[in-house]
Each structure stands twice: as structure tokens, then as C-alpha cells.
Design a protein around this motif. Structure first.
Motif, PDB file in Angstrom:
ATOM      1  N   GLY A  91       0.826  -1.199   0.000  1.00  0.00           N
ATOM      2  CA  GLY A  91       0.000   0.000   0.000  1.00  0.00           C
ATOM      3  C   GLY A  91       0.866   1.257   0.000  1.00  0.00           C
ATOM      4  O   GLY A  91       0.486   2.284  -0.545  1.00  0.00           O
ATOM      5  N   HIS A  92       2.043   1.172   0.620  1.00  0.00           N
ATOM      6  CA  HIS A  92       2.968   2.310   0.633  1.00  0.00           C
ATOM      7  C   HIS A  92       3.808   2.305  -0.647  1.00  0.00           C
ATOM      8  O   HIS A  92       3.777   1.362  -1.434  1.00  0.00           O
ATOM      9  CB  HIS A  92       3.880   2.234   1.864  1.00  0.00           C
ATOM     10  N   LYS A  93       4.589   3.378  -0.844  1.00  0.00           N
ATOM     11  CA  LYS A  93       5.432   3.500  -2.041  1.00  0.00           C
ATOM     12  C   LYS A  93       6.897   3.632  -1.638  1.00  0.00           C
ATOM     13  O   LYS A  93       7.218   4.301  -0.661  1.00  0.00           O
ATOM     14  CB  LYS A  93       5.008   4.730  -2.858  1.00  0.00           C
ATOM     15  N   VAL A  94       7.755   3.000  -2.419  1.00  0.00           N
ATOM     16  CA  VAL A  94       9.201   3.077  -2.169  1.00  0.00           C
ATOM     17  C   VAL A  94       9.868   3.926  -3.253  1.00  0.00           C
ATOM     18  O   VAL A  94      10.572   4.889  -2.969  1.00  0.00           O
ATOM     19  CB  VAL A  94       9.823   1.664  -2.086  1.00  0.00           C
ATOM     20  N   GLU A  95       9.648   3.557  -4.512  1.00  0.00           N
ATOM     21  CA  GLU A  95      10.064   4.358  -5.673  1.00  0.00           C
ATOM     22  C   GLU A  95      11.537   4.770  -5.648  1.00  0.00           C
ATOM     23  O   GLU A  95      11.887   5.921  -5.895  1.00  0.00           O
ATOM     24  CB  GLU A  95       9.170   5.601  -5.797  1.00  0.00           C
ATOM     25  N   GLY A  96      12.397   3.832  -5.300  1.00  0.00           N
ATOM     26  CA  GLY A  96      13.834   4.103  -5.392  1.00  0.00           C
ATOM     27  C   GLY A  96      14.460   4.743  -4.169  1.00  0.00           C
ATOM     28  O   GLY A  96      15.675   4.891  -4.099  1.00  0.00           O
ATOM     29  N   PHE A  97      13.650   5.153  -3.186  1.00  0.00           N
ATOM     30  CA  PHE A  97      14.206   5.695  -1.942  1.00  0.00           C
ATOM     31  C   PHE A  97      14.593   4.546  -1.002  1.00  0.00           C
ATOM     32  O   PHE A  97      14.011   3.465  -1.068  1.00  0.00           O
ATOM     33  CB  PHE A  97      13.185   6.588  -1.233  1.00  0.00           C
ATOM     34  N   ALA A  98      15.561   4.809  -0.128  1.00  0.00           N
ATOM     35  CA  ALA A  98      15.949   3.800   0.866  1.00  0.00           C
ATOM     36  C   ALA A  98      14.996   3.895   2.052  1.00  0.00           C
ATOM     37  O   ALA A  98      15.355   4.308   3.162  1.00  0.00           O
ATOM     38  CB  ALA A  98      17.393   4.022   1.308  1.00  0.00           C
ATOM     39  N   VAL A  99      13.755   3.515   1.820  1.00  0.00           N
ATOM     40  CA  VAL A  99      12.707   3.627   2.841  1.00  0.00           C
ATOM     41  C   VAL A  99      12.863   2.489   3.847  1.00  0.00           C
ATOM     42  O   VAL A  99      12.907   1.324   3.481  1.00  0.00           O
ATOM     43  CB  VAL A  99      11.304   3.584   2.191  1.00  0.00           C
ATOM     44  N   GLY A 100      12.935   2.860   5.124  1.00  0.00           N
ATOM     45  CA  GLY A 100      13.095   1.857   6.171  1.00  0.00           C
ATOM     46  C   GLY A 100      11.763   1.302   6.639  1.00  0.00           C
ATOM     47  O   GLY A 100      10.715   1.938   6.506  1.00  0.00           O
ATOM     48  N   CYS A 101      11.817   0.095   7.200  1.00  0.00           N
ATOM     49  CA  CYS A 101      10.643  -0.507   7.827  1.00  0.00           C
ATOM     50  C   CYS A 101      11.101  -1.154   9.130  1.00  0.00           C
ATOM     51  O   CYS A 101      12.277  -1.480   9.289  1.00  0.00           O
ATOM     52  CB  CYS A 101       9.991  -1.546   6.912  1.00  0.00           C
ATOM     53  N   ALA A 149       9.286   8.321  16.005  1.00  0.00           N
ATOM     54  CA  ALA A 149      10.060   9.366  15.336  1.00  0.00           C
ATOM     55  C   ALA A 149      10.104   9.050  13.846  1.00  0.00           C
ATOM     56  O   ALA A 149      10.242   7.894  13.447  1.00  0.00           O
ATOM     57  CB  ALA A 149      11.477   9.437  15.896  1.00  0.00           C
ATOM     58  N   THR A 150       9.970  10.080  13.014  1.00  0.00           N
ATOM     59  CA  THR A 150      10.045   9.909  11.559  1.00  0.00           C
ATOM     60  C   THR A 150      10.970  10.975  10.973  1.00  0.00           C
ATOM     61  O   THR A 150      11.183  12.030  11.579  1.00  0.00           O
ATOM     62  CB  THR A 150       8.652  10.046  10.907  1.00  0.00           C
ATOM     63  N   GLU A 187       7.799  15.601   1.897  1.00  0.00           N
ATOM     64  CA  GLU A 187       8.774  14.862   1.066  1.00  0.00           C
ATOM     65  C   GLU A 187       8.758  13.391   1.479  1.00  0.00           C
ATOM     66  O   GLU A 187       8.073  13.004   2.435  1.00  0.00           O
ATOM     67  CB  GLU A 187      10.171  15.461   1.258  1.00  0.00           C
ATOM     68  N   ALA A 188       9.533  12.578   0.771  1.00  0.00           N
ATOM     69  CA  ALA A 188       9.598  11.142   1.059  1.00  0.00           C
ATOM     70  C   ALA A 188       9.978  10.885   2.513  1.00  0.00           C
ATOM     71  O   ALA A 188      10.961  11.422   3.013  1.00  0.00           O
ATOM     72  CB  ALA A 188      10.612  10.476   0.131  1.00  0.00           C
ATOM     73  N   CYS A 189       9.177  10.079   3.208  1.00  0.00           N
ATOM     74  CA  CYS A 189       9.475   9.668   4.581  1.00  0.00           C
ATOM     75  C   CYS A 189      10.336   8.402   4.504  1.00  0.00           C
ATOM     76  O   CYS A 189       9.864   7.351   4.074  1.00  0.00           O
ATOM     77  CB  CYS A 189       8.192   9.398   5.351  1.00  0.00           C
ATOM     78  N   VAL A 190      11.597   8.513   4.892  1.00  0.00           N
ATOM     79  CA  VAL A 190      12.533   7.400   4.688  1.00  0.00           C
ATOM     80  C   VAL A 190      12.754   6.548   5.932  1.00  0.00           C
ATOM     81  O   VAL A 190      13.352   5.476   5.847  1.00  0.00           O
ATOM     82  CB  VAL A 190      13.895   7.891   4.135  1.00  0.00           C
ATOM     83  N   SER A 204       7.358   6.938   0.006  1.00  0.00           N
ATOM     84  CA  SER A 204       7.965   8.001  -0.812  1.00  0.00           C
ATOM     85  C   SER A 204       7.032   9.198  -1.016  1.00  0.00           C
ATOM     86  O   SER A 204       7.475  10.265  -1.420  1.00  0.00           O
ATOM     87  CB  SER A 204       8.394   7.441  -2.169  1.00  0.00           C
ATOM     88  N   ASP A 205       5.749   9.031  -0.709  1.00  0.00           N
ATOM     89  CA  ASP A 205       4.819  10.156  -0.816  1.00  0.00           C
ATOM     90  C   ASP A 205       4.675  10.912   0.505  1.00  0.00           C
ATOM     91  O   ASP A 205       3.786  11.753   0.662  1.00  0.00           O
ATOM     92  CB  ASP A 205       3.445   9.691  -1.314  1.00  0.00           C
ATOM     93  N   GLY A 206       5.540  10.613   1.487  1.00  0.00           N
ATOM     94  CA  GLY A 206       5.554  11.325   2.755  1.00  0.00           C
ATOM     95  C   GLY A 206       4.679  10.729   3.841  1.00  0.00           C
ATOM     96  O   GLY A 206       4.657  11.225   4.965  1.00  0.00           O
ATOM     97  N   LYS A 207       3.982   9.657   3.531  1.00  0.00           N
ATOM     98  CA  LYS A 207       3.088   9.041   4.517  1.00  0.00           C
ATOM     99  C   LYS A 207       3.824   8.007   5.378  1.00  0.00           C
ATOM    100  O   LYS A 207       4.913   7.551   5.040  1.00  0.00           O
ATOM    101  CB  LYS A 207       1.897   8.383   3.811  1.00  0.00           C
ATOM    102  N   VAL A 208       3.189   7.653   6.494  1.00  0.00           N
ATOM    103  CA  VAL A 208       3.640   6.547   7.331  1.00  0.00           C
ATOM    104  C   VAL A 208       2.507   5.532   7.381  1.00  0.00           C
ATOM    105  O   VAL A 208       1.347   5.895   7.631  1.00  0.00           O
ATOM    106  CB  VAL A 208       3.996   7.013   8.762  1.00  0.00           C
ATOM    107  N   PHE A 209       2.836   4.269   7.127  1.00  0.00           N
ATOM    108  CA  PHE A 209       1.839   3.198   7.117  1.00  0.00           C
ATOM    109  C   PHE A 209       2.045   2.288   8.327  1.00  0.00           C
ATOM    110  O   PHE A 209       3.179   1.904   8.631  1.00  0.00           O
ATOM    111  CB  PHE A 209       1.948   2.359   5.835  1.00  0.00           C
ATOM    112  N   PHE A 210       0.929   1.944   8.980  1.00  0.00           N
ATOM    113  CA  PHE A 210       0.948   1.010  10.107  1.00  0.00           C
ATOM    114  C   PHE A 210       0.157  -0.230   9.700  1.00  0.00           C
ATOM    115  O   PHE A 210      -1.016  -0.119   9.328  1.00  0.00           O
ATOM    116  CB  PHE A 210       0.316   1.639  11.351  1.00  0.00           C
TER     117      PHE A 210
END
Length: 327
Positions: free
Chosen positions: A252-262, A315-316, A299-302, A276-282
Motif C-alpha cells: 500500500g505504501h510506495k518506495v520508488e527508489g528511496f531507501a525507505v526503512g521498515c 520518530a520519523t 517529502e519522502a518519509c525514509v 515516498s509520498d511522505g506518509k507513514v503506514f501502520f
């Protein structure tokens, strides 16, 4: 911290999705690559951040929302930084190919070394803070001993870049995620290594043609999760042969090439990830369903990380250099 004191020594309560913005911190002049709470419970009001603006900062992110220290030991972007287990030192690596171990209080470098490649990830050995493993823009991953400033082991993979490193419980084995994706299958995307012998245990773990910018281990169960550039988090067994769970995908979330952590919440009930759209998914860990989505950043939430002691404190950080704290 007076806020943390009542929780010390008591069992961590159930994690809930944070509701309110407590602090909005904006002191970095470049994207924030990584944030990490101090692992020492008594000092866990401190949050570490590493940024593309060449600095590392330590914040009081619980009581005041202010910057306590800024360290400028790198002359290029700082891609990775980690607290030592004692909370007195910070290990960092960056695109200047430098490795530094900095004393938190004095700001002095206790260890500095030029690496042969730009660093994108590093992790302390779980049971010995004198040893760490680092990877980056190279087919090699290296284990260092801080006491003698020497490389003690080299792990060789037929890849161009290591994206993340994850030690499995006890530290006998660790995983690397890489940028290698072949045509027939994504072999070598996640590689399992024997720490002592440097032998490759498996490179046939993840067979979908996506790279995995971050890895995280569950706090209570024998599983680990991998963020994928296919815009979902995949779940695997952390025991050989590290099989993927085909019934659970957190999407449901987007990564799109960013080093998005989980990561998992400290009680293991939630999966949290930036987008990558700045949201946080739970996500509910057991059902893989989205519980809630927060519009956290422009901006992208990484990175999104739960506090190790205070329940439901999150923290984000984002690509604009901002850090936010919610409860």
C-alpha cells in the motif's frame, strides 16, 4: 528524562498508533538518511540522525525537541550511523569512504579509518561493540575490529552495492541486501552469511525482481522483513532456509527508489514503514492489513522508528531534512 523514568524496569505495554504531533524538528539542511533511538533505556530520550548535509546530530527528542550535539567529522554525505550498545559512542560511515567512532560527550574521534569504498550501511556486532560490519559501493562487505583499526573478515559477493545489513539473533549469521537483480531470478538480492567463516550460506532467498533497501528482524518471532522496491514489505523465516511467507505481504505504501526503512514495533504487533509520498503506514503484523495511514511529511518519509521504552512514541524523518515526533 522524567518522562521515561516511570517506564524503566516495567514491561513494555502494547503499541498503539500515535495520534498527535509532539515535536517538529527542522535543523538539517539536507535529507535525513537514518534515525535511531539510543539503545540504553535510561538515555533513550536521545535520538541520533545522519544526514546528506555531512553532519550527525543528537537530539533530545522526548522532553525538549532540541539539538544537543552536532558532529561534523565527515566531508561528504553521512549515509549510516549507529549508537554503540553503551550509548557513549556513535559509529558513522559516509560517501567520503570514511569510518568514524565518535565520543558522544566530547565529540572526539576514538577510531577513524579510510575505507576502500563509499559506505551505505554499517552495523555493530550484536554481542561485541568492538566489531562492526560495513558495506557500500563494492562487491565486498568488511568486518572491522575497532581496537586495532583492522579489517578482520571480508565477505565477497558478485554484486555492485550492498544496501543494508541485518544480524540475526546471536550474531552467528547475518544478511545483506544488494542491488543485484538478474533476468531469470533475483538471486543474490538477499544473501545469508556465516559471520565466522565468511561462507555464503544462501543466495536463493528472495526470487522476485526487486531490490530490498532495508531489512529488519522481529523482536519476538523467528522472522525478518525486507522492504522491497516492489512497494511492499516481504516476510521471511530467520532460520535456514529463510523461506518467504507467501501468505503475508504488507503493501500500500510506495518506495520508488528511496531507501525507505521498515521495522516492527517493540512488542511485535505492528509493522511500520515510511513511504515516498511522505506518509507513514501502520500494518497489523498478523493480518498484514493497513491499520492506519498518517500524512506525516511533504517529502519522502525514509524512516519511522518506535521508541524502545515509551509505548507508541514514534520518530520519523524525511528527504527535506525534517524530523517529527508523534505520540
Amino acid at each position: 528524562s522524567e518522562l521515561i523514568k516511570p517506564y524503566l524496569g516495567s514491561k513494555y505495554r502494547l503499541t498503539e498508533v500515535p495520534q498527535n504531533l509532539v515535536f517538529h524538528i527542522s535543523k538539517h539542511s539536507g535529507p535525513v538518511n537514518e534515525i535511531q533511538w539510543c539503545p540504553v533505556p535510561e538515555q533513550s530520550h536521545m535520538l541520533l540522525s545522519a544526514s546528506m548535509d555531512k553532519t550527525i546530530k543528537v537530539w533530545d527528542a522526548v522532553d525538549a525537541g532540541c539539538c544537543l550535539k552536532t558532529y561534523s567529522c565527515h566531508y561528504c554525505a553521512v549515509r549510516a550511523a549507529q549508537w554503540s550498545s553503551c550509548g557513549r559512542r556513535i559509529l558513522s560511515g559516509g560517501f567520503d569512504s570514511m569510518l568514524h567512532l565518535t565520543d558522544v560527550e566530547t565529540g572526539k574521534q576514538m577510531f577513524s579509518s579510510q575505507n576502500e569504498f563509499r559506505i551505505s550501511t554499517l552495523k555493530f556486532y550484536p554481542t561485541d561493540s568492538n566489531i562492526f560490519v560495513c558495506g557500500g559501493f563494492s562487491p565486498e562487505v568488511k568486518a572491522w575490529d575497532i581496537r586495532n583499526c583492522k579489517v578482520i573478515r571480508v565477505y565477497k559477493a558478485a554484486v555492485q552495492q550492498t544496501l543494508d545489513i541485518l544480524f540475526l539473533p546471536e550474531g552467528k549469521e547475518f544478511l545483506t541486501s544488494t542491488d543485484a537483480v538478474s533476468r531469470d531470478s533475483a538471486d543474490r538480492t538477499i544473501i545469508a552469511w556465516d559471520f565466522q567463516s565468511t561462507a555464503k550460506i544462501s543466495n536463493q532467498i528472495f526470487h522476485e525482481r526487486y531490490t530490498c533497501p532495508s531489512l529488519t528482524v522481529h523482536p519476538r518471532e523467528s522472522v525478518f522483513a525486507a522492504q522491497t522496491n516492489g512497494n511492499y514489505v516481504a516476510l521471511f523465516s530467520s532460520q535456514r532456509p529463510y523461506r518467504i511467507n507467501k501468505k503475508k505481504r504488507y503493501e500500500g505504501h510506495k518506495v520508488e527508489g528511496f531507501a525507505v526503512g521498515c521495522e516492527f514495533s517493540p512488542d511485535g504487533t505492528l509493522v511500520v514503514t515510511g513511504s515516498s509520498d511522505g506518509k507513514v503506514f501502520f500494518y497489523n503484523y498478523h493480518t498484514a492489513r493497513v491499520i492506519r495511514t498518517l500524512s506525516a511529511h511533504r517529502e519522502a518519509c525514509v524512516s519511522a522508528t518506535f521508541h524502545p521504552v515509551l509505548p507508541s512514541l514514534l520518530a520519523t524523518c524525511d528527504w527535506a531534512g525534517e524530523i517529527k515526533h508523534r505520540q
